[in-house]
Design a protein around this motif. Structure first.
Motif, short mmCIF file in Angstrom:
data_model
loop_
_atom_site.label_atom_id
_atom_site.label_comp_id
_atom_site.label_asym_id
_atom_site.label_seq_id
_atom_site.Cartn_x
_atom_site.Cartn_y
_atom_site.Cartn_z
N SER A 433 0.73 -1.15 -0.04
CA SER A 433 0.01 -0.02 -0.15
C SER A 433 0.75 1.17 0.11
O SER A 433 2.01 1.11 0.35
N GLY A 434 0.38 2.41 -0.40
CA GLY A 434 0.89 3.57 -0.06
C GLY A 434 -0.27 4.60 0.15
O GLY A 434 -1.35 4.65 0.09
N GLY A 435 0.48 5.79 0.75
CA GLY A 435 -0.64 6.78 1.28
C GLY A 435 0.07 8.03 1.46
O GLY A 435 1.27 8.24 1.36
N LEU A 436 -0.83 9.16 1.81
CA LEU A 436 -0.44 10.49 2.26
C LEU A 436 -0.79 10.60 3.58
O LEU A 436 -1.99 10.15 4.19
N LEU A 437 0.10 11.23 4.48
CA LEU A 437 -0.26 11.65 5.77
C LEU A 437 -0.08 13.27 5.78
O LEU A 437 0.91 13.80 5.29
N ALA A 438 -1.09 13.87 6.63
CA ALA A 438 -0.94 15.47 6.74
C ALA A 438 -0.09 15.59 7.66
O ALA A 438 0.01 15.17 8.63
N PRO A 639 15.20 25.53 24.09
CA PRO A 639 14.50 24.22 24.23
C PRO A 639 12.99 24.27 23.98
O PRO A 639 12.17 25.04 24.14
N ALA A 640 12.80 23.27 22.96
CA ALA A 640 11.43 23.21 22.43
C ALA A 640 10.97 21.76 22.06
O ALA A 640 12.05 21.00 21.65
N ALA A 641 9.87 21.46 21.64
CA ALA A 641 9.63 20.11 21.26
C ALA A 641 9.72 20.15 19.57
O ALA A 641 9.98 21.21 19.11
N ALA A 642 10.06 19.15 19.21
CA ALA A 642 10.06 18.76 17.72
C ALA A 642 9.12 19.79 16.84
O ALA A 642 7.98 19.72 17.03
N PRO A 643 9.63 20.55 15.84
CA PRO A 643 8.72 21.41 15.25
C PRO A 643 7.83 20.85 14.07
O PRO A 643 7.83 21.51 12.97
N TRP A 644 7.34 19.69 14.22
CA TRP A 644 6.41 18.97 13.34
C TRP A 644 5.64 18.18 14.07
O TRP A 644 5.81 17.82 15.08
N SER A 645 4.20 18.02 13.51
CA SER A 645 3.27 17.24 14.00
C SER A 645 2.34 16.93 12.89
O SER A 645 2.22 17.26 11.97
N LEU A 646 1.84 15.63 13.33
CA LEU A 646 0.70 14.86 12.13
C LEU A 646 -0.38 15.82 12.40
O LEU A 646 -1.01 16.10 13.20
N GLY A 647 -1.02 15.96 10.88
CA GLY A 647 -2.48 16.57 10.77
C GLY A 647 -3.58 15.46 11.04
O GLY A 647 -3.28 14.31 11.26
N ARG A 648 -4.84 15.55 10.74
CA ARG A 648 -5.91 14.74 11.04
C ARG A 648 -5.97 13.66 9.73
O ARG A 648 -6.16 12.63 9.90
N PRO A 649 -6.05 14.20 8.43
CA PRO A 649 -6.30 13.34 7.40
C PRO A 649 -5.28 12.46 6.93
O PRO A 649 -4.14 12.67 7.00
N VAL A 650 -5.68 11.13 6.88
CA VAL A 650 -4.87 10.00 6.62
C VAL A 650 -5.43 9.20 5.12
O VAL A 650 -6.57 8.64 5.19
N LEU A 651 -4.65 9.26 3.82
CA LEU A 651 -5.19 8.52 2.59
C LEU A 651 -4.37 7.44 2.39
O LEU A 651 -3.30 7.62 2.59
N THR A 652 -4.85 6.27 2.13
CA THR A 652 -4.25 5.10 1.71
C THR A 652 -4.81 4.29 0.57
O THR A 652 -6.06 4.37 0.47
N VAL A 653 -3.95 3.98 -0.16
CA VAL A 653 -4.35 3.15 -1.65
C VAL A 653 -3.37 1.77 -1.69
O VAL A 653 -2.43 1.83 -1.50
N GLY A 654 -4.21 0.78 -1.57
CA GLY A 654 -3.25 -0.66 -1.33
C GLY A 654 -3.99 -1.69 -2.22
O GLY A 654 -5.25 -1.49 -2.87
N ILE A 655 -3.51 -2.95 -2.28
CA ILE A 655 -3.81 -4.01 -2.91
C ILE A 655 -4.01 -5.06 -1.83
O ILE A 655 -3.30 -5.32 -1.15
N LEU A 656 -5.01 -5.96 -1.95
CA LEU A 656 -5.19 -7.11 -1.21
C LEU A 656 -5.31 -8.33 -2.06
O LEU A 656 -6.32 -8.37 -2.86
#
Length: 660
Positions: A433-438, A639-656
């Motif tokens: 499968s492959g996908g995109l993460l916000a 000092p700070a947390a890592a300046p990136w974070s995941l968004g809400r949408p997750v898209l996935t396309v795959g083969i079963l």
């Protein structure tokens, strides 16, 4: 009283007359014996046909035959034919009646008066050029018998036997790239290998019912009649004779001297008047066997096919496929597949629906549709040519088949149990499968320093991380998606996701999916809804550092490789509801697309350390939660947390892909 008696008598008379009419319409049996006109010896395998071969049978070893004649054909013509003999034709006698005695006269073996102009290859080219005139140029349907069997030659025992009635949908012969479709109407099978299975290793034959397509050399333009491959073959005129009472060229073909590219060797029969291919028999050369790349050490792979005239065109009549060799489990096997056409339909009918079609990668032994032995009594067959001595209707082979089916001792509607392991494996699907993460990432200068207490290891680096709104992820077949189907609609799945690009990291999903088919009578289009437990790490690498401390331990994990990579990453954990669609490409393959909405309940910054040298299966890695002793991470000098974070949408396309 007389009126009642007269009415009863008239009713009884009408009933008797109607019953006589029914009896008159019932099929009557034609019996006969075919012998040589000179030697008076019986002739086996002669072709007996009625009404232009709409129904037919073949003679047994004693030259005898029996054929049920429907009332509609009672005024038809009887024909008897065999290669090397003059055709016999007569009007059907009144039935029922005594056994007919039919004498066939031998025709001369060669027709030396015929002059061949041009090269032998020119005859083959002429026959190829006449394919649009001699074969169907619009879709046609064949119905016929199919049988395949596996036999262990060393033990003399059958491992598998399958029989079926097939509908064969042939594409026009002007479209050689399109085979057509196969529909398995009824079938039955005995699979002794599956019943006695003791290991995961199994051997199965794919696409057996497709032999009317695969070995139709005229439609597929196999190499020996393909212009691009003529340079590899040598053609010779073996004889000028008759085939089914038609003058033919008998042309042999085989590899040219020292040519390793020719896969086939054999002979074909070409009509002298129409240049139609009437039949061919061939086998694979040693080079041809090697070119197949099969997991089967084949000694022989041989093929035969002949064609019959109907409605002014030539159609597949019978196909025979034979292979002998050593299987994966060591023993010598004999595999035989046969098809025999019993009916031809040239009318334009709608194509079968998706759910009716057999797929090329369907294993025939797993077909669940079954029938009982009475099925064979409802059909009569057109006859195979003289070369097909092991015909489908051969009495000895049919008796062996019935004995094997009877030996099961189980109801025809109930398949033998395969065991829990094979049941689970049959419900398992897997694929990439492959996908995109916000991704919400801002550009920043990050400096890193990591020096564990009481250790000589030191990692120091400074990087500028890029701004990004999206990250790409994928998984492969062996480290990707696995799904177990509890029912046709409900399944559980496990998926590993790997982020690639500027940012990298591993993630995981464990969830359940419900599928509903919106298109049940055609190609399935599945609506998908589910929910999953979701984790994902997204990190940025700060490079690889030499490790001079062979006793380095981080939170209990030993890292003693010569080189250790270090990255700063963000870990996210939560729930993810999903909606999606699936389209079934074949009975085994489905393409799915899902959209998820991440609902995180926990995030944290981490330091990721991994061994980069040594055997990869034994490399250790560790995720250290920040802040941590000995670790300093500054973002834009603070000092700070890592300046990136995941968004809400997750898209996935795959083969079963369904494994069994």
């Amino acid at each position: 009283m007389m009126r009642v008696i007269r009415g009863f008598f008239l009713s009884w008379l009408v009933l008797l007359v109607s019953q006589v009419q029914v009896w008159a319409q019932a099929p009557a049996t034609l019996r006969g014996r075919v012998i040589d006109a000179e030697t008076h010896q019986p002739i086996p395998n002669a072709q007996v046909g009625v009404a232009d071969n709409r129904i037919g049978t073949s003679t047994n070893d004693d030259g005898r035959f029996a054929l049920n004649i429907p009332a509609a054909y009672a005024e038809g013509k009887l024909t008897v034919a065999l290669l090397g003999y003059k055709n016999h034709s007569q009007k059907l006698p009144p039935l029922p009646g005594p056994e007919l005695l039919i004498e066939l006269k031998i025709v001369p073996a060669a027709l030396g008066e015929v002059q061949v102009s041009g090269s032998v290859l020119g005859i083959v080219r002429e026959a190829v050029a006449h394919i649009p005139q001699n074969y169907p140029v619009r879709p046609t349907r064949l119905e016929g018998f199919f049988r395949e069997s596996d036999k262990e030659l060393d033990k003399g025992q059958y491992r598998y036997l399958g029989e079926a009635v097939l509908k064969v949908l042939k594409a026009p012969y002007t479209q050689p790239k399109e085979d057509g479709e196969i529909v398995i109407e009824q079938s039955r099978k005995v699979d002794l290998l599956m019943q006695n299975k003791t290991s995961m290793l199994q051997e199965g034959w794919y696409a057996g019912p497709f032999i009317p397509h695969r070995f139709d050399f005229v439609h597929n333009r196999l190499a020996f009649i393909n212009e691009d491959d003529f340079k590899h073959y040598e053609y010779k005129l073996a004889d000028l004779t008759t085939y089914n009472d038609r003058p033919v060229f008998v042309i042999t073909f085989g590899p040219k001297a020292n040519d390793k590219s020719a896969d086939f060797e054999g002979r074909m029969y070409i009509d002298q008047q129409s240049y139609a291919f009437l039949a061919a028999e061939w086998h694979r050369t040693p080079a041809g066997i090697r070119h197949e790349f099969m997991n089967f050490d084949a000694e022989e792979r041989a093929y035969r096919i002949d064609y019959q005239m109907y409605a002014g065109r030539w159609h597949v009549k019978s196909v025979w496929y034979n292979t002998i060799g050593k299987g994966l489990m060591g023993g010598r096997l004999h595999h035989l597949s046969e098809f025999l056409t019993t009916a031809i339909d040239t009318t334009q009918r709608p194509a079968p629906e998706y759910i009716e079609k057999a797929q090329f990668r369907d294993v025939f032994r797993q077909n669940a549709v079954r029938y009982d032995s009475a099925f064979w009594k409802n059909y009569t067959t057109l006859l195979p040519p003289e070369q097909l001595r092991h015909a489908l209707r051969d009495q000895d082979r049919q008796q062996q088949a019935e004995q094997l089916f009877a030996a099961q001792g189980a109801p025809a509607s109930k398949a033998p149990s395969k065991g829990l392991f094979w049941e689970v494996l049959g419900r398992l699907r897997a694929g990439p499968s492959g996908g995109l993460l916000a991704l919400d990432a801002t550009a920043a200068d990050i400096s890193l320093s990591f020096a564990p207490e009481s250790s000589a290891f030191l990692a120091q680096a400074q990087r500028r991380t890029p701004a990004s709104t999206m990250a790409f992820s994928n998984s492969n077949l062996f480290n990707g998606n696995f799904q177990v189907d509890f029912t046709k609609k409900l399944s559980a799945y496990y998926s590993i996701r790997k982020v690639r690009g500027d940012f990298q990291g591993l993630g995981m999903e464990i969830g359940a999916t419900y599928e509903h088919n919106f298109n049940p009578r055609h190609r399935p289009i599945m609506g998908r809804i589910g929910v999953a437990y979701f984790t994902q790490r997204v990190g940025y690498s700060f490079g690889t550092f030499d490790n001079t401390d062979k006793g380095l331990r981080v939170v209990g994990t030993k890292l003693n490789a010569d080189e250790i990579s270090v990255a700063v990453q963000k870990f996210t954990e939560g729930w993810m509801p999903r909606l999606g669609l699936g389209v079934e490409v074949s009975h085994h393959l489905e393409i799915v697309a899902d959209a998820g909405l991440l609902l995180p309940w926990r995030t944290r910054s981490e330091l990721h350390l991994a061994e980069e040298s040594g055997f990869f299966l034994f490399r250790n890695e560790v995720d250290l939660a920040l802040p941590a002793a000995g670790a300093t991470v500054l973002v834009n000098n603070a000092p700070a947390a890592a300046p990136w974070s995941l968004g809400r949408p997750v898209l996935t396309v795959g083969i079963l892909y369904r494994l069994l």
